[in-house]
Design a protein around this motif. Structure first.
Motif, PDB file in Angstrom:
ATOM      1  N   GLN A   1       0.801  -1.224   0.000  1.00 49.87           N
ATOM      2  CA  GLN A   1       0.000   0.000   0.000  1.00 49.87           C
ATOM      3  C   GLN A   1       0.834   1.274   0.000  1.00 49.87           C
ATOM      4  O   GLN A   1       0.349   2.323  -0.399  1.00 49.87           O
ATOM      5  N   SER A   2       2.034   1.192   0.539  1.00 46.10           N
ATOM      6  CA  SER A   2       2.857   2.398   0.628  1.00 46.10           C
ATOM      7  C   SER A   2       4.232   2.140   0.017  1.00 46.10           C
ATOM      8  O   SER A   2       4.784   1.049   0.145  1.00 46.10           O
TER       9      SER A   2
ATOM     10  N   PHE B   1       8.125   3.938  -1.155  1.00 54.53           N
ATOM     11  CA  PHE B   1       9.085   4.937  -0.712  1.00 54.53           C
ATOM     12  C   PHE B   1      10.313   4.956  -1.620  1.00 54.53           C
ATOM     13  O   PHE B   1      10.701   3.926  -2.176  1.00 54.53           O
TER      14      PHE B   1
ATOM     15  N   PHE C   1       7.537   9.584  -0.694  1.00 58.05           N
ATOM     16  CA  PHE C   1       6.669   8.434  -0.505  1.00 58.05           C
ATOM     17  C   PHE C   1       5.378   8.680  -1.268  1.00 58.05           C
ATOM     18  O   PHE C   1       4.995   9.827  -1.526  1.00 58.05           O
TER      19      PHE C   1
ATOM     20  N   TYR D   1       1.288   6.699  -2.058  1.00 56.91           N
ATOM     21  CA  TYR D   1       0.399   5.582  -1.755  1.00 56.91           C
ATOM     22  C   TYR D   1      -0.831   5.542  -2.655  1.00 56.91           C
ATOM     23  O   TYR D   1      -1.636   4.622  -2.573  1.00 56.91           O
TER      24      TYR D   1
ATOM     25  N   ARG E   1       0.891  -5.562   6.506  1.00 59.21           N
ATOM     26  CA  ARG E   1       1.890  -5.170   7.492  1.00 59.21           C
ATOM     27  C   ARG E   1       2.401  -3.776   7.128  1.00 59.21           C
ATOM     28  O   ARG E   1       3.455  -3.614   6.536  1.00 59.21           O
ATOM     29  N   ASP E   2       1.580  -2.758   7.486  1.00 56.45           N
ATOM     30  CA  ASP E   2       1.975  -1.390   7.146  1.00 56.45           C
ATOM     31  C   ASP E   2       3.361  -1.054   7.664  1.00 56.45           C
ATOM     32  O   ASP E   2       4.057  -0.217   7.098  1.00 56.45           O
ATOM     33  N   ASP E   3       3.729  -1.703   8.787  1.00 61.29           N
ATOM     34  CA  ASP E   3       4.965  -1.315   9.455  1.00 61.29           C
ATOM     35  C   ASP E   3       6.178  -2.113   9.013  1.00 61.29           C
ATOM     36  O   ASP E   3       7.272  -1.842   9.487  1.00 61.29           O
TER      37      ASP E   3
ATOM     38  N   ILE F   1       8.759  -2.808   6.280  1.00 62.04           N
ATOM     39  CA  ILE F   1       9.258  -2.165   5.072  1.00 62.04           C
ATOM     40  C   ILE F   1      10.423  -2.973   4.510  1.00 62.04           C
ATOM     41  O   ILE F   1      11.410  -3.217   5.217  1.00 62.04           O
TER      42      ILE F   1
ATOM     43  N   TYR G   1       8.753   2.803  16.908  1.00 61.18           N
ATOM     44  CA  TYR G   1       9.244   1.664  16.139  1.00 61.18           C
ATOM     45  C   TYR G   1      10.766   1.718  16.071  1.00 61.18           C
ATOM     46  O   TYR G   1      11.359   2.787  15.887  1.00 61.18           O
TER      47      TYR G   1
ATOM     48  N   PHE H   1      13.943  -0.547  14.027  1.00 62.96           N
ATOM     49  CA  PHE H   1      14.254  -1.560  13.020  1.00 62.96           C
ATOM     50  C   PHE H   1      15.760  -1.797  12.996  1.00 62.96           C
ATOM     51  O   PHE H   1      16.550  -0.866  13.128  1.00 62.96           O
TER      52      PHE H   1
ATOM     53  N   TYR I   1      18.458  -3.312  10.262  1.00 66.00           N
ATOM     54  CA  TYR I   1      18.720  -3.753   8.892  1.00 66.00           C
ATOM     55  C   TYR I   1      20.207  -4.075   8.750  1.00 66.00           C
ATOM     56  O   TYR I   1      21.042  -3.536   9.462  1.00 66.00           O
TER      57      TYR I   1
ATOM     58  N   TYR J   1      12.217  -6.075  13.822  1.00 70.36           N
ATOM     59  CA  TYR J   1      11.760  -4.765  14.244  1.00 70.36           C
ATOM     60  C   TYR J   1      10.871  -4.868  15.473  1.00 70.36           C
ATOM     61  O   TYR J   1      10.279  -5.917  15.744  1.00 70.36           O
TER      62      TYR J   1
ATOM     63  N   ILE K   1       4.459   5.793  12.989  1.00 68.81           N
ATOM     64  CA  ILE K   1       3.514   5.568  11.892  1.00 68.81           C
ATOM     65  C   ILE K   1       2.621   6.806  11.808  1.00 68.81           C
ATOM     66  O   ILE K   1       2.022   7.214  12.802  1.00 68.81           O
TER      67      ILE K   1
ATOM     68  N   TYR L   1      -0.845   5.229   7.774  1.00 73.16           N
ATOM     69  CA  TYR L   1      -0.207   3.922   7.603  1.00 73.16           C
ATOM     70  C   TYR L   1       1.147   4.064   6.917  1.00 73.16           C
ATOM     71  O   TYR L   1       1.667   3.131   6.323  1.00 73.16           O
ATOM     72  N   ILE L   2       1.701   5.255   7.021  1.00 77.15           N
ATOM     73  CA  ILE L   2       3.000   5.531   6.402  1.00 77.15           C
ATOM     74  C   ILE L   2       4.089   5.452   7.466  1.00 77.15           C
ATOM     75  O   ILE L   2       4.035   6.158   8.475  1.00 77.15           O
ATOM     76  N   VAL L   3       5.058   4.587   7.213  1.00 76.57           N
ATOM     77  CA  VAL L   3       6.205   4.430   8.115  1.00 76.57           C
ATOM     78  C   VAL L   3       7.401   5.134   7.480  1.00 76.57           C
ATOM     79  O   VAL L   3       7.934   4.676   6.472  1.00 76.57           O
TER      80      VAL L   3
END
Lengths: 112, 115
Positions: free
Chosen positions: A31-32, A34, A49, A51, A96-98, A100, B31, B33, B35, B48, B97, B100-102
């Motif tokens: 959905q998103s 970047f 970004f 969407y 899982r919006d979170d 990435i 949040y 993460f 990587y 994460y 967030i 719904y944009i991270v």
């Protein structure tokens, strides 16, 4: 296996021209989307970004999204030597919006 | 704000040694993460956390890797025992967030070399 595909490059573009960077993704439910820029030896930084299907413009940068074709692109107008970097495409996983995940990046070289 | 802070910037160790990487996220971000970046595999998500709780560790290569977040301002990634194939740049990133944009904010990374 969720995948984000980019041409590794290098993509060489003359100064002042339009640079076009492309990305495809496998998860139809993403959905998103970047674009991150990473200079050599530095960390990635978010530049755009998007969407919704269509175009999103921010200064010299335009992100384009086509969900039906599972395709994202980044256009850089009036390319400058300072735009020389690796550009990373990233998407979220479906549901899982979170979460990435990143492509391997395209190296862009602007020729003075 | 100082941004995401990682330490050490560089780590050189010998195979079999324990390595601990540290991260302080941006204050207020919920949040965090971890990587790993290599030329061959690109930027891979290892694990994460949300509100200090691990959400997804499916990217952790094997049991030699572990990560903790004991509080909102600190996280560690530990490799024990380390192997030469673990050599990479390890990035920590934090985020909120928004809808719904991270939006990820990355630290400067730790360059790990295992000899």
């Amino acid at each position: 296996q969720k995948e984000v595909e980019q041409n590794s490059g290098p993509l060489s573009v003359p100064e002042g021209a339009i640079a076009s960077l492309n990305c495809t993704y496998s998860d139809r439910g993403s959905q998103s989307f970047f674009w991150y820029r990473q200079y050599s030896g530095k960390s990635p930084e978010l530049i755009m970004f998007i969407y919704s299907n269509g175009d999103k413009e921010d200064g010299r940068f335009t992100a384009q999204l086509n969900k039906a074709s599972q395709y994202v692109s980044l256009l850089i107008r009036d390319s400058q030597p300072s735009d020389s970097a690796t550009y990373l495409c990233a998407v979220n996983e479906y549901d899982r919006d979170d979460k990435i995940i990143f492509g391997k990046g395209t190296r862009l070289h602007i020729l003075p | 704000d100082a941004g995401v802070i990682q330490s050490p910037r560089h780590e050189v160790t010998e195979m079999g040694q324990e390595v601990t990487l540290r991260c302080k996220p941006i204050s207020g971000h919920d949040y965090l993460f971890w990587y790993r970046q290599t030329m061959m595999r690109g930027l891979e998500l290892l694990i994460y956390f949300n509100n200090n709780v691990p959400i997804d560790d499916s990217g952790m290569p094997e049991d030699r890797f572990s990560a903790k977040m004991p509080n909102a301002s600190f996280s560690t990634l530990k490799i024990q025992p380390s192997e030469p194939r673990d050599s990479a740049v390890y990035f920590c990133a934090s985020s909120l967030i928004e809808g719904y944009i991270v939006k990820l904010f990355f630290g400067s990374g730790t360059q790990l070399s295992v000899l």
